[in-house]
Enzyme design. Structure first.
Site, PDB file in Angstrom:
ATOM      1  N   PHE A 383       0.821  -1.231   0.000  1.00  0.00           N
ATOM      2  CA  PHE A 383       0.000   0.000   0.000  1.00  0.00           C
ATOM      3  C   PHE A 383       0.849   1.274   0.000  1.00  0.00           C
ATOM      4  O   PHE A 383       2.056   1.224   0.029  1.00  0.00           O
ATOM      5  CB  PHE A 383      -1.092  -0.006   1.074  1.00  0.00           C
ATOM      6  CG  PHE A 383      -0.670   0.002   2.521  1.00  0.00           C
ATOM      7  CD1 PHE A 383       0.618   0.256   2.923  1.00  0.00           C
ATOM      8  CD2 PHE A 383      -1.637  -0.238   3.500  1.00  0.00           C
ATOM      9  CE1 PHE A 383       0.959   0.276   4.263  1.00  0.00           C
ATOM     10  CE2 PHE A 383      -1.312  -0.221   4.845  1.00  0.00           C
ATOM     11  CZ  PHE A 383      -0.011   0.034   5.222  1.00  0.00           C
ATOM     12  N   GLU A 384       0.148   2.392  -0.113  1.00  0.00           N
ATOM     13  CA  GLU A 384       0.778   3.717  -0.316  1.00  0.00           C
ATOM     14  C   GLU A 384       1.715   3.677  -1.519  1.00  0.00           C
ATOM     15  O   GLU A 384       2.826   4.202  -1.483  1.00  0.00           O
ATOM     16  CB  GLU A 384       1.495   4.184   0.959  1.00  0.00           C
ATOM     17  CG  GLU A 384       0.498   4.440   2.092  1.00  0.00           C
ATOM     18  CD  GLU A 384       1.076   5.212   3.260  1.00  0.00           C
ATOM     19  OE1 GLU A 384       2.086   5.926   3.086  1.00  0.00           O
ATOM     20  OE2 GLU A 384       0.496   5.103   4.358  1.00  0.00           O
ATOM     21  N   GLY A 385       1.282   3.030  -2.591  1.00  0.00           N
ATOM     22  CA  GLY A 385       2.087   2.850  -3.810  1.00  0.00           C
ATOM     23  C   GLY A 385       2.847   1.540  -3.717  1.00  0.00           C
ATOM     24  O   GLY A 385       3.647   1.366  -2.800  1.00  0.00           O
TER      25      GLY A 385
END
Ligand code: FAD
Length: 598
Positions: A383-385
């Site tokens: 997550f978060e890229g």
């Protein structure tokens, strides 16, 4: 200018790396009391964290305890009732909470790093006054709503709709998935495609209590199981004009700015997790005996302990350097933030694997903490890229600047590079153009004072910065703008940039520790040997030993980085990319592994 963009152009922007930054004085005072209070509150919950992991729940009374500690107001300015911590201090706090529990860290982190960060970065004074005091006290918990079922990494493809009315208000319709804090949040930062204008994305502040807002059940996850993850649905939700965040149509920029700015929170949490693993693995190595001796006497176990420590030091050095950029007002730090996220998340996953391996059978048992850490940290590369997309982002963003400085590719390529994440799908449409001009880059020397023992490490980064620049130029010449389709080559460029950047952060930090411990630079040795001796004598032995080991870690990191970089440079020229591509095509066509022994 971004340090990594400098590296790709053959330059080491020394003033942005040396001397290694220190925490602000005001933060240090708050932190001392804060970290103790966190330990006192979280340590007694050790058994609860295990139970809540199994039950996939985080009781309301526990969340109230987080509120009471002020953990929802960490980065909100004091004028709005928060603690006003810098990014560096915030990362340190998340490190401390994550040394106790990842789910608790995520509840706090998703609120501050992404949930309400949009308000901090882009909110109007009126919006801030309306919401920040409640967010600081934890009366309101925040969440970040970008992902949808058909839109993960390709965030620009979201389908949640925002329809504008004559009075300027909006109606929101759509469903977001896997939203951290989704089930406990009172305020959502929501990204939706507007039906007016060019159908661009706009960011909205939406209250959970408004008619039409609802959330789904708590997702049953592999790790961070106690942390709330749910769908969030918007059914004809009326949003006042005053709740648009930044300008209409600027939502994609808002989302990326929030994610870039929030990455040091994730990095700080990862560093805290690694520190705990080093302590747990050390305890295991000292107490577990086999073949009549503690397993910590064996070379293969010692190798794991020391590699975990080097990785932790390196991740910490990069994360706090990036936090310092943000705190000191730099605005071109997104590449370095992506590097710190990639390095810290992967270092933690390696550490979790090795710590469990040291504990072996015990590590596999749920009575011990190792298996939970291994499950919990798995999310960090997703997550978060995702780390894949972030590697592409690093390489493409850095190459964009090089292509500019070469004076070629210019406008046509800028269109792609301006938004690398959005651009992936359209890159192949551009006709191939070749670069013609050489850069003639020279070799930058690091002039900052550092102990003689670190010079060899500095040489590695000086030498390979030039090599990186040459390699990037050669790639641009060879592929032109279709470089964007060469994902394996881009990954190699990103990995070289990661090694150089993290290595420079490590060298800078080790130099600062050694300089403070009076370990002499060549110049100091020559000109003021007495002062060097005096400084050394005034420090406790432990600080001397820590500084010496920090220098040794910087040397180790540099040697390891050199080997990895040399391998990546070689593979830019000679690789199996074409064969891999064909094999993947074959297997994807077959949909299975077709061989068997006969
Ligand atoms: C526990 C959890 C909490 C989350 N919390 C939030 C939250 O609070 N808010 C929110 O908005 N979202 C949240 N997410 C969503 C998360 O950000 C996405 O899962 C993530 O962005 C990846 O999207 P995806 O899972 O759809 O993977 P996909 O985008 O489908 O990617 C699948 C794979 O393909 C790779 N890939 C994708 N595109 C490319 C490309 N162009 N080139 C090469 N490889 C590529 C990816 O790296 C990955 O390996 C959460 C997810 C989880 C699991």
């Amino acid at each position: 200018m971004s340090v990594v963009k400098g590296l790709v152009a053959g330059r080491i922007l020394e003033e942005q790396l040396f001397p290694y930054p220190r925490l602000l004085e005001k933060d240090r005072e708050v932190l001392g009391a804060m970290l103790d209070a966190i330990d006192q509150f979280l340590a007694p919950h050790q058994a609860d964290f295990k139970r809540w992991d199994r039950d996939a729940a985080q009781p309301a009374e526990f969340i109230q305890g987080l509120r009471d500690l002020g953990l929802f107001g960490l980065i909100i300015p004091e004028t709005f009732g928060g603690l006003g911590l810098s990014n560096g201090a915030y990362a340190r706090v998340l490190g401390q909470t994550s040394s106790h529990d990842s789910s608790a860290t995520l509840t706090i982190g998703a609120h501050s790093s992404i949930g309400m960060k949009g308000l901090l970065l882009f909110g109007t004074e009126e919006q801030k006054a309306r919401y920040l005091p409640k967010l600081a006290s934890g009366e309101m918990i925040a969440a970040f709503c970008l992902t949808e079922s058909a839109s993960g990494s390709d965030a620009a493809s979201i389908r949640t709709r925002a329809q504008k009315h004559e009075d300027g208000s909006w109606t929101l319709n759509g469903e977001k998935i896997w939203i951290t804090n989704g089930g406990i949040a009172d305020l959502y930062t929501v990204f939706a495609r507007t039906t007016s204008g060019e159908g661009k994305i706009t960011a909205f502040i939406v209250e959970a209590a408004w008619p039409g807002v609802s959330h789904g059940h708590h997702e049953d996850k592999m790790g961070i199981r106690a942390s709330s993850t749910t769908t969030v649905t918007f059914a004809d939700v009326r949003v006042p004009a005053a709740n648009v965040l930044d300008q209409e149509g600027k939502g994609f920029k808002v989302a990326m700015a929030i994610l870039n700015n929030g990455r040091t929170g994730l990095g700080g949490g990862a560093v805290g997790g690694m520190k705990t693993l080093v302590a747990l693995a050390s305890e295991q190595a000292k107490t577990r005996k086999q073949f009549g001796q503690p397993i910590g006497d064996f070379g293969l176990i010692r190798e794991k302990i020391s590699q975990m420590t080097v990785d932790c030091f390196a991740a910490e050095s990069a994360v706090f350097m990036v936090a310092h950029y943000i705190d000191s007002g730099h605005d071109d730090y997104s590449i370095e933030a992506a590097i710190s996220k990639i390095f810290a998340s992967e270092a933690l996953q390696r550490a979790a694997y090795e710590a469990l391996q040291i504990a072996a059978g015990s590590g596999y048992m749920r009575d011990y903490p190792f298996e939970q850490v291994a499950r919990d940290c798995r999310i960090l590369t997703i997550f978060e890229g995702t780390n894949e997309v972030l590697r592409l982002y690093i390489a493409l963003s850095a190459l964009k600047d090089l292509s500019r400085s070469l004076g070629v590719l210019k406008a046509a390529v800028d269109d792609i590079f301006n938004s690398p994440i959005k651009g992936f799908g359209v890159l192949t449409d551009y006709a191939e153009r070749r670069l013609t001009r050489a850069t003639g880059v020279g070799r930058d020397k690091i002039l900052a004072p550092m102990p003689v023992a670190l010079r060899a490490a500095a040489n590695v980064y000086e030498r390979y910065t030039v090599e990186l620049s040459r390699a990037c130029e050669a790639l641009l010449r060879k592929f032109g703008k279709s470089i964007a389709d060469q994902q394996l080559q881009l990954k190699r460029i990103a990995d070289i940039a990661i090694d150089l950047y993290v290595g420079l952060c490590v060298t800078s930090r080790a130099a600062a520790l050694a300089n403070a411990a009076g370990q002499a630079t060549a110049a100091q040795q020559a000109t003021a040997p007495e002062q060097v001796m005096e400084a050394a004598a005034s420090l406790p032995e432990s600080a001397q030993a820590e500084a010496s080991q920090a220098v040794a870690m910087a040397q180790m990191f540099a040697r390891q980085a050199r080997r990895r970089i040399a391998g990546n440079l070689r593979r830019l020229e000679r690789n199996e990319d074409a064969e891999m591509n064909r094999l993947a095509g074959f297997i994807l066509d077959q949909g299975r592994y077709p061989w068997d022994v006969t």
